[in-house]
Write a protein that holds these residues in place. Structure first.
Motif, short mmCIF file in Angstrom:
data_model
loop_
_atom_site.label_atom_id
_atom_site.label_comp_id
_atom_site.label_asym_id
_atom_site.label_seq_id
_atom_site.Cartn_x
_atom_site.Cartn_y
_atom_site.Cartn_z
N LEU A 1 0.86 -1.18 0.00
CA LEU A 1 0.00 0.00 0.00
C LEU A 1 0.90 1.23 0.00
O LEU A 1 1.84 1.31 0.79
N ARG A 2 0.61 2.16 -0.88
CA ARG A 2 1.38 3.42 -0.91
C ARG A 2 0.40 4.58 -1.09
O ARG A 2 -0.70 4.39 -1.63
N SER A 3 0.83 5.75 -0.67
CA SER A 3 -0.03 6.93 -0.81
C SER A 3 -0.31 7.22 -2.28
O SER A 3 0.57 7.05 -3.14
N VAL A 4 -1.49 7.67 -2.54
CA VAL A 4 -1.89 7.99 -3.92
C VAL A 4 -1.08 9.17 -4.43
O VAL A 4 -0.68 10.05 -3.66
N GLU A 5 -0.82 9.14 -5.74
CA GLU A 5 -0.07 10.23 -6.40
C GLU A 5 -0.91 10.77 -7.55
O GLU A 5 -1.87 10.12 -7.97
N GLU A 6 -0.50 11.91 -8.07
CA GLU A 6 -1.25 12.51 -9.19
C GLU A 6 -1.32 11.56 -10.38
O GLU A 6 -2.34 11.51 -11.08
N GLY A 7 -0.29 10.78 -10.57
CA GLY A 7 -0.26 9.82 -11.67
C GLY A 7 -1.30 8.71 -11.53
O GLY A 7 -1.55 7.96 -12.46
N TYR B 1 -5.85 9.59 4.78
CA TYR B 1 -4.88 8.72 4.10
C TYR B 1 -5.59 7.95 2.99
O TYR B 1 -6.62 7.31 3.24
N PHE B 2 -5.04 8.03 1.82
CA PHE B 2 -5.64 7.35 0.68
C PHE B 2 -4.55 6.52 0.03
O PHE B 2 -3.57 7.07 -0.47
N PHE B 3 -4.73 5.20 0.07
CA PHE B 3 -3.69 4.31 -0.43
C PHE B 3 -4.10 3.65 -1.74
O PHE B 3 -5.26 3.26 -1.92
N VAL B 4 -3.12 3.50 -2.59
CA VAL B 4 -3.28 2.64 -3.77
C VAL B 4 -2.73 1.28 -3.39
O VAL B 4 -1.68 1.17 -2.75
N ALA C 1 3.59 -7.56 -8.61
CA ALA C 1 4.09 -7.25 -9.95
C ALA C 1 4.09 -5.73 -10.19
O ALA C 1 4.42 -5.26 -11.27
N GLY C 2 3.67 -4.99 -9.16
CA GLY C 2 3.64 -3.53 -9.29
C GLY C 2 2.39 -2.99 -9.95
O GLY C 2 2.28 -1.80 -10.22
N GLU C 3 1.42 -3.86 -10.19
CA GLU C 3 0.18 -3.43 -10.84
C GLU C 3 -0.78 -2.88 -9.80
O GLU C 3 -0.95 -3.47 -8.73
N ARG C 4 -1.43 -1.81 -10.14
CA ARG C 4 -2.43 -1.23 -9.23
C ARG C 4 -3.68 -2.09 -9.31
O ARG C 4 -4.19 -2.34 -10.40
N ILE C 5 -4.15 -2.50 -8.16
CA ILE C 5 -5.33 -3.37 -8.15
C ILE C 5 -6.46 -2.81 -7.30
O ILE C 5 -7.55 -3.37 -7.27
N GLY C 6 -6.22 -1.68 -6.64
CA GLY C 6 -7.32 -1.14 -5.85
C GLY C 6 -6.93 0.04 -5.00
O GLY C 6 -5.83 0.58 -5.10
N THR C 7 -7.89 0.45 -4.20
CA THR C 7 -7.68 1.57 -3.28
C THR C 7 -8.28 1.24 -1.92
O THR C 7 -9.19 0.41 -1.81
N ILE C 8 -7.76 1.92 -0.93
CA ILE C 8 -8.30 1.80 0.44
C ILE C 8 -7.93 3.06 1.18
O ILE C 8 -6.87 3.64 0.92
N GLY C 9 -8.79 3.51 2.08
CA GLY C 9 -8.51 4.78 2.75
C GLY C 9 -8.87 4.79 4.23
O GLY C 9 -9.71 4.00 4.68
N LEU C 10 -8.20 5.68 4.94
CA LEU C 10 -8.51 5.98 6.33
C LEU C 10 -8.61 7.50 6.41
O LEU C 10 -7.70 8.19 5.98
N PHE C 11 -9.71 8.02 6.94
CA PHE C 11 -9.87 9.46 6.92
C PHE C 11 -10.60 9.95 8.16
O PHE C 11 -11.01 9.15 9.00
N ARG D 1 -13.32 3.79 1.05
CA ARG D 1 -12.68 3.87 -0.29
C ARG D 1 -12.12 2.51 -0.70
O ARG D 1 -11.14 2.43 -1.42
N LEU D 2 -12.78 1.45 -0.20
CA LEU D 2 -12.28 0.10 -0.43
C LEU D 2 -12.80 -0.42 -1.77
O LEU D 2 -14.00 -0.66 -1.93
N ALA D 3 -11.89 -0.57 -2.70
CA ALA D 3 -12.25 -1.10 -4.03
C ALA D 3 -11.04 -1.87 -4.52
O ALA D 3 -10.04 -1.27 -4.91
N ILE D 4 -11.11 -3.19 -4.45
CA ILE D 4 -9.94 -4.01 -4.79
C ILE D 4 -10.31 -5.10 -5.77
O ILE D 4 -11.26 -5.85 -5.55
N ARG D 5 -9.53 -5.18 -6.83
CA ARG D 5 -9.71 -6.24 -7.84
C ARG D 5 -8.61 -7.27 -7.66
O ARG D 5 -7.77 -7.43 -8.54
#
Lengths: 79, 193
Positions: free
Chosen positions: B14-20, B62-65, B70-80, B91-95
């Motif tokens: 899990l890492r913090s979301v970026e503009e990319g 906190y908003f995590f990707v 394999a380094g592929e983004r598969i979802g998001t999760i957050g604590l706020f 913000r829980l959405a995971i594939r």
């Protein structure tokens, strides 16, 4: 109890489904087979067959049919 | 709020979301699979980039990707809405596969209770979102009776669950055992080399 009966029983108990629903059943096809249900199913199968499933097999276990294939190939369980 | 670190797991990080990540986070929140149970985001790409920029500076959010190995983004999760003692989770959405999904939530709770030293994570989950309700329960969550004060999000009545630090610590060993079993077959193969 045959291996097939044990296998079906694990599905019926863990996922709260009827026997008629098993054929063709896939992960996330029904509400109870979500990630939580999946781990409950794995636990039920491990108990039924006294095995510990490998992580890769847990991940690959995507359907009722695939599960049988995995158990036959990797755990010598005949159906 | 930007967290300068990586929450590392065996199956996901899990890492913090970026503009990319703007396009990805927008796409996943417009996926019908998830918009059934999460408010749909109607931002343009530019608006989403701006939102992420704002979010990265927002205290207590906190908003995590979620990335697989394999380094592929598969979802998001957050604590706020983080306070001294609690926050809201969402913000829980995971594939992902089951282990990826469970570990992502596990790492998020570990972050809340062990890094942020919170006592509770509160969740408002659409009543019909059985999967998320079961997920909260898996980690020791309990339902909270809101009495006559229903919480409605995006037109959906929500149920409130609370995951406490104590309950998480109690269940943590069982979850770890589930997640972090040995790769027995691979180790046998390696042993034969």
């Amino acid at each position: 109890m045959s291996n097939l009966e044990k296998y079906d029983g694990a599905f019926i108990e863990a996922l709260e489904v009827e026997k008629e629903q098993l054929e063709g059943l896939e992960y996330q096809q029904i509400p109870s087979w979500d990630s939580v249900g999946h781990m409950e199913l794995v636990a039920a199968i491990e108990d039924a067959f006294d095995i510990m499933m490998d992580t890769d097999d847990i991940i690959d276990f995507s359907s009722y049919e695939k599960g049988k294939e995995i158990l036959a190939q990797n755990y010598n369980i005949e159906f | 709020m930007f967290y300068d670190g990586l929450l590392k797991g065996r199956y996901v990080d899990l890492r913090s979301v970026e503009e990319g990540d703007a396009e990805f986070t927008l796409e996943i929140r417009q996926d019908p699979e998830f918009t059934r149970f999460l408010p749909r985001i109607e931002n343009t790409l530019e608006q989403q980039k701006n939102w992420i920029q704002h979010q990265r500076n927002k205290e207590g959010d906190y908003f995590f990707v979620v990335q697989n190995k394999a380094g592929e983004r598969i979802g998001t999760i957050g604590l706020f809405d983080v306070t001294d003692t609690q926050c809201e989770g969402g913000r829980l959405a995971i594939r992902g596969n089951p282990l990826e999904s469970i570990e992502a939530q596990f790492l998020s709770f570990q972050f809340a209770f062990e890094k942020l030293h919170l006592q509770e994570v509160i969740n408002y989950i659409y009543m019909e979102n059985e999967r998320a309700l079961r997920f909260s329960m898996l980690f020791g969550g309990v339902f909270v009776d809101m009495g006559t004060e229903a919480v409605v999000k995006d037109g959906h009545i929500c149920r409130k669950t609370v995951n406490t630090k104590q309950a998480f610590e109690g269940i943590s060993h069982k979850i770890s055992k589930m997640l972090y079993r040995q790769h027995q077959r691979k180790e046998k193969q390696d042993g034969n080399k």
